[in-house]
Scaffold this motif. Structure first.
Motif, PDB file in Angstrom:
ATOM      1  N   ASP A 191      -4.989   7.964  -0.233  1.00 54.01           N
ATOM      2  CA  ASP A 191      -5.668   6.621  -0.096  1.00 54.01           C
ATOM      3  C   ASP A 191      -6.057   6.720   1.368  1.00 54.01           C
ATOM      4  O   ASP A 191      -5.487   6.050   2.212  1.00 54.01           O
ATOM      5  CB  ASP A 191      -4.631   5.397  -0.076  1.00 54.01           C
ATOM      6  N   THR A 192      -7.192   7.225   1.802  1.00 53.52           N
ATOM      7  CA  THR A 192      -7.871   7.144   2.663  1.00 53.52           C
ATOM      8  C   THR A 192      -8.903   6.248   3.241  1.00 53.52           C
ATOM      9  O   THR A 192      -9.052   6.004   4.492  1.00 53.52           O
ATOM     10  CB  THR A 192      -8.763   8.698   2.876  1.00 53.52           C
ATOM     11  N   PHE A 193      -8.771   4.979   2.550  1.00 51.62           N
ATOM     12  CA  PHE A 193      -9.506   3.930   2.823  1.00 51.62           C
ATOM     13  C   PHE A 193      -8.868   3.028   3.642  1.00 51.62           C
ATOM     14  O   PHE A 193      -9.351   2.075   4.310  1.00 51.62           O
ATOM     15  CB  PHE A 193     -10.251   3.303   1.681  1.00 51.62           C
ATOM     16  N   ARG A 194      -7.605   2.910   3.412  1.00 45.70           N
ATOM     17  CA  ARG A 194      -6.784   1.865   4.032  1.00 45.70           C
ATOM     18  C   ARG A 194      -5.979   2.543   5.165  1.00 45.70           C
ATOM     19  O   ARG A 194      -5.122   3.580   4.926  1.00 45.70           O
ATOM     20  CB  ARG A 194      -5.877   1.233   2.891  1.00 45.70           C
ATOM     21  N   ALA A 195      -6.153   2.319   6.396  1.00 43.43           N
ATOM     22  CA  ALA A 195      -5.673   2.874   7.557  1.00 43.43           C
ATOM     23  C   ALA A 195      -4.150   3.176   7.546  1.00 43.43           C
ATOM     24  O   ALA A 195      -3.417   4.045   7.841  1.00 43.43           O
ATOM     25  CB  ALA A 195      -5.913   2.189   9.042  1.00 43.43           C
TER      26      ALA A 195
ATOM     27  N   THR B 156       8.032  18.780  -7.298  1.00 43.64           N
ATOM     28  CA  THR B 156       7.121  17.606  -7.784  1.00 43.64           C
ATOM     29  C   THR B 156       5.848  17.239  -6.629  1.00 43.64           C
ATOM     30  O   THR B 156       6.262  17.063  -5.327  1.00 43.64           O
ATOM     31  CB  THR B 156       7.575  16.380  -8.185  1.00 43.64           C
ATOM     32  N   VAL B 157       4.591  17.038  -6.842  1.00 40.09           N
ATOM     33  CA  VAL B 157       3.961  16.453  -5.983  1.00 40.09           C
ATOM     34  C   VAL B 157       3.236  15.199  -6.436  1.00 40.09           C
ATOM     35  O   VAL B 157       2.754  14.989  -7.550  1.00 40.09           O
ATOM     36  CB  VAL B 157       2.730  17.503  -5.924  1.00 40.09           C
ATOM     37  N   LEU B 158       3.666  14.098  -5.588  1.00 39.17           N
ATOM     38  CA  LEU B 158       3.244  12.828  -5.797  1.00 39.17           C
ATOM     39  C   LEU B 158       1.851  12.369  -4.981  1.00 39.17           C
ATOM     40  O   LEU B 158       1.671  12.643  -3.828  1.00 39.17           O
ATOM     41  CB  LEU B 158       4.315  11.666  -5.475  1.00 39.17           C
ATOM     42  N   VAL B 159       0.882  12.120  -5.864  1.00 43.51           N
ATOM     43  CA  VAL B 159      -0.596  11.853  -5.120  1.00 43.51           C
ATOM     44  C   VAL B 159      -0.598  10.271  -5.281  1.00 43.51           C
ATOM     45  O   VAL B 159      -0.776   9.815  -6.383  1.00 43.51           O
ATOM     46  CB  VAL B 159      -1.802  12.576  -5.880  1.00 43.51           C
ATOM     47  N   ASP B 160      -0.901   9.903  -4.245  1.00 43.40           N
ATOM     48  CA  ASP B 160      -1.091   8.149  -3.810  1.00 43.40           C
ATOM     49  C   ASP B 160      -2.701   7.827  -3.694  1.00 43.40           C
ATOM     50  O   ASP B 160      -3.270   8.572  -2.711  1.00 43.40           O
ATOM     51  CB  ASP B 160      -0.384   7.647  -2.852  1.00 43.40           C
ATOM     52  N   THR B 161      -3.199   7.199  -4.835  1.00 48.56           N
ATOM     53  CA  THR B 161      -4.622   7.047  -4.708  1.00 48.56           C
ATOM     54  C   THR B 161      -5.015   5.790  -4.148  1.00 48.56           C
ATOM     55  O   THR B 161      -4.039   4.902  -4.088  1.00 48.56           O
ATOM     56  CB  THR B 161      -5.329   7.163  -5.874  1.00 48.56           C
ATOM     57  N   ALA B 162      -6.101   5.504  -4.032  1.00 50.96           N
ATOM     58  CA  ALA B 162      -6.616   4.470  -3.245  1.00 50.96           C
ATOM     59  C   ALA B 162      -6.756   3.147  -4.340  1.00 50.96           C
ATOM     60  O   ALA B 162      -7.278   3.417  -5.542  1.00 50.96           O
ATOM     61  CB  ALA B 162      -7.817   4.370  -2.353  1.00 50.96           C
TER      62      ALA B 162
ATOM     63  N   VAL C  69       1.349  15.118   3.047  1.00 48.63           N
ATOM     64  CA  VAL C  69      -0.019  15.623   3.528  1.00 48.63           C
ATOM     65  C   VAL C  69      -1.026  14.582   3.500  1.00 48.63           C
ATOM     66  O   VAL C  69      -1.220  13.691   2.583  1.00 48.63           O
ATOM     67  CB  VAL C  69      -0.390  16.681   2.363  1.00 48.63           C
ATOM     68  N   ARG C  70      -1.673  14.495   4.575  1.00 49.04           N
ATOM     69  CA  ARG C  70      -2.499  13.263   4.952  1.00 49.04           C
ATOM     70  C   ARG C  70      -4.047  14.089   5.435  1.00 49.04           C
ATOM     71  O   ARG C  70      -3.950  15.274   6.029  1.00 49.04           O
ATOM     72  CB  ARG C  70      -2.181  12.516   5.729  1.00 49.04           C
ATOM     73  N   GLY C  71      -4.968  13.431   5.581  1.00 48.28           N
ATOM     74  CA  GLY C  71      -6.347  13.626   5.875  1.00 48.28           C
ATOM     75  C   GLY C  71      -6.992  12.804   7.052  1.00 48.28           C
ATOM     76  O   GLY C  71      -6.121  11.687   7.107  1.00 48.28           O
ATOM     77  N   PRO C  72      -8.063  12.957   7.318  1.00 44.90           N
ATOM     78  CA  PRO C  72      -8.675  12.001   8.379  1.00 44.90           C
ATOM     79  C   PRO C  72      -9.006  10.679   7.715  1.00 44.90           C
ATOM     80  O   PRO C  72      -9.215  10.457   6.450  1.00 44.90           O
ATOM     81  CB  PRO C  72      -9.863  12.631   8.876  1.00 44.90           C
ATOM     82  N   GLU C  73      -8.848   9.543   8.459  1.00 44.20           N
ATOM     83  CA  GLU C  73      -9.384   8.246   7.931  1.00 44.20           C
ATOM     84  C   GLU C  73     -10.523   8.356   7.361  1.00 44.20           C
ATOM     85  O   GLU C  73     -11.724   8.929   7.967  1.00 44.20           O
ATOM     86  CB  GLU C  73      -9.095   7.300   9.021  1.00 44.20           C
TER      87      GLU C  73
ATOM     88  N   GLY D 215     -11.716   9.887   4.792  1.00 40.33           N
ATOM     89  CA  GLY D 215     -11.908  11.074   4.388  1.00 40.33           C
ATOM     90  C   GLY D 215     -12.053  11.295   2.958  1.00 40.33           C
ATOM     91  O   GLY D 215     -11.932  10.118   2.274  1.00 40.33           O
ATOM     92  N   ASP D 216     -12.425  12.735   2.445  1.00 42.21           N
ATOM     93  CA  ASP D 216     -12.450  12.616   1.113  1.00 42.21           C
ATOM     94  C   ASP D 216     -11.045  12.755   0.236  1.00 42.21           C
ATOM     95  O   ASP D 216     -10.316  13.459   0.803  1.00 42.21           O
ATOM     96  CB  ASP D 216     -13.273  14.041   0.874  1.00 42.21           C
ATOM     97  N   PRO D 217     -10.777  11.568  -0.457  1.00 39.27           N
ATOM     98  CA  PRO D 217      -9.588  11.561  -1.040  1.00 39.27           C
ATOM     99  C   PRO D 217      -9.259  12.899  -2.104  1.00 39.27           C
ATOM    100  O   PRO D 217      -7.971  13.274  -2.089  1.00 39.27           O
ATOM    101  CB  PRO D 217      -9.419  10.300  -2.071  1.00 39.27           C
ATOM    102  N   ALA D 218     -10.158  13.238  -2.643  1.00 37.95           N
ATOM    103  CA  ALA D 218     -10.046  14.375  -3.547  1.00 37.95           C
ATOM    104  C   ALA D 218      -9.538  15.612  -2.712  1.00 37.95           C
ATOM    105  O   ALA D 218      -8.789  16.547  -3.435  1.00 37.95           O
ATOM    106  CB  ALA D 218     -11.153  14.794  -4.173  1.00 37.95           C
ATOM    107  N   SER D 219     -10.003  15.702  -1.707  1.00 44.92           N
ATOM    108  CA  SER D 219      -9.845  17.000  -0.558  1.00 44.92           C
ATOM    109  C   SER D 219      -8.235  16.917  -0.422  1.00 44.92           C
ATOM    110  O   SER D 219      -7.475  17.789  -0.113  1.00 44.92           O
ATOM    111  CB  SER D 219     -10.640  16.990   0.520  1.00 44.92           C
ATOM    112  N   VAL D 220      -7.807  15.539  -0.170  1.00 44.59           N
ATOM    113  CA  VAL D 220      -6.532  15.377   0.319  1.00 44.59           C
ATOM    114  C   VAL D 220      -5.451  15.895  -1.200  1.00 44.59           C
ATOM    115  O   VAL D 220      -4.488  16.480  -0.514  1.00 44.59           O
ATOM    116  CB  VAL D 220      -6.273  14.027   0.900  1.00 44.59           C
ATOM    117  N   ALA D 221      -5.741  15.182  -1.939  1.00 43.96           N
ATOM    118  CA  ALA D 221      -4.957  15.435  -3.162  1.00 43.96           C
ATOM    119  C   ALA D 221      -5.089  17.127  -3.370  1.00 43.96           C
ATOM    120  O   ALA D 221      -3.979  17.607  -4.025  1.00 43.96           O
ATOM    121  CB  ALA D 221      -5.705  14.746  -4.509  1.00 43.96           C
TER     122      ALA D 221
END
Length: 402
Positions: free
Chosen positions: A240-244, A288-294, A262-266, A268-274
């Protein structure tokens, strides 16, 4: 005459001497000659050499070799006390968690369970009473088709049963509600590390999706606690890179139980972070890998297409094991519309119902399962860290009926 001339000569001599004295006393002192710059003394030899002067002498130990590093003694660095390491929290075991949280369903119990038992206990079950039973079920968001099915079955069984003691009615209603919810449905979460088709071990990948405001990030953090309580090692992906604040919030949840985020730039591309999160999970040997989406509105086509892209990029590592849709139980029928749109974009494998403790709409469990054909796997019964519980139909119905 000669005497006069002699006196005159003597007078002239005296006057001349006096004038010379006056001139001499008024004459200025001569200025000192200008000082010439003294050239530096040149080295001299032999008899002209200057006498030797005392100079400090150095011993062999004091003379450093050419190119040898000069050792400069630095003052000792100030000692900084180490930062305290936060203690890891130990989540509650998940076994029987829903039973322990039964009191949280009190509002649903009052409106649905007790309301139905009260109506069925009337001496005469006429058409008006059956209509009230239908209204009670519809108000609890059971849905039109499940409500009609339940009422028809209750009318038939009550007529056959004849006597209607409270215990009999309660047992009857319990059986019919369990039949609607489904007791033979597989509600297990596929979160264990497994072997991929190419023979390599890989972690289970769980995507968490939903609209804004349903509590996806909080649910992801609580789910990490559920998995850690069951002995799983977890890596969190803050896609969820849209919400700071989303990445910070998720990282805080992970730090409490020792799960890395694991996080990326604000922005940024959410698919790349996932993608990176799954890559790190594979490298670390996580379970387990938990991916939180926007969060995204189900009516926004562009955002929904992006969610599909996130899933496709993650699947480059292998298939996604779980796609959990988080729904707010208080939204009622609108939640069903959201669920339908999300299921068309990504294949939903399970439902997480949040805020079920603060609503009188416990029947949404039945409606959403009937709408999507996928089971409710987790329910949220409060804002506490361990208030996310695996859904157990028997414990849920018993809580509704009191």
């Amino acid at each position: 005459m000669e005497i006069v001339i002699l006196i005159a000569v003597i007078a002239l001599v005296v006057i001349g001497a006096t004038g010379a004295l006056v001139v001499t006393t008024r004459r200025r002192k001569p200025l000192p000659p200008p000082r010439r710059p003294v050239a530096p003394a040149e080295p001299q030899v032999g008899e002209e050499a200057a006498p030797p002067r005392e100079e400090p002498r150095r011993t062999v130990e004091d003379v450093g070799l050419p190119g040898a590093p000069v050792v400069v003694e630095e003052p000792p660095a100030p000692t900084v006390p180490p930062l305290p390491v936060p203690e890891l929290e130990v989540p509650e075991p998940t076994a029987g968690r829903l039973v322990r949280l039964r009191s949280r369903l009190s509002r649903s119990q009052t409106s649905l369970g007790k309301g139905l038992l009260s109506l069925l206990s009337r001496e005469h079950l006429d058409e008006d009473t059956w209509e009230e039973i239908e209204d009670t079920l519809l108000t609890a968001d059971v849905g039109v088709a499940p409500t009609q099915e339940l009422v028809d079955r209750l009318r038939t069984r009550v007529k056959v049963l004849g006597t209607r003691t409270p215990d009999e009615l309660r047992g009857l209603l319990r059986e019919e509600l369990l039949a609607l919810i489904g007791t033979d449905t597989d509600r297990t979460l596929r979160t264990a590390r497994h072997t991929a088709e190419d023979g390599t071990a890989r972690p289970a990948v769980v995507m968490v999706v939903g609209v804004n405001g349903t509590g996806k990030t909080t649910t992801t953090g609580k789910l990490a606690r559920v998995l850690v309580a069951d002995g799983r090692s977890v890596v969190l992906g803050a896609a969820d890179t849209f919400r700071a604040a989303a990445a910070d919030q998720l990282q805080t949840w992970g730090e409490r139980v020792g799960a890395r985020t694991v996080r990326g730039p604000e922005a940024g591309d959410p698919a790349s972070v996932a993608f990176d999160a799954v890559k790190e999970g594979i490298a670390e040997g996580a379970d387990t890998v938990l991916v939180d989406t926007a969060g995204r509105l189900h009516t926004k086509t562009g955002l929904m297409d992006e969610l599909g892209k996130v899933k496709r990029v993650v699947e480059k590592h292998g298939p996604v094991d779980e796609v959990l849709l988080v729904l707010d139980a208080t939204t009622g029928q609108n939640g069903l519309v959201q669920a339908r749109v999300f299921s068309e974009v990504v294949s939903i494998t399970g439902i997480v119902l949040t805020k079920l403790d603060g609503t009188a709409k416990g029947g949404i469990v039945i409606a959403v399962q009937r709408e999507l054909g996928v089971p409710v796997k987790l329910i949220g019964l409060g804002e506490g860290a361990d208030d996310l519980a695996p859904f157990e139909p028997e414990a849920f119905v018993d809580a509704l009926l009191g």
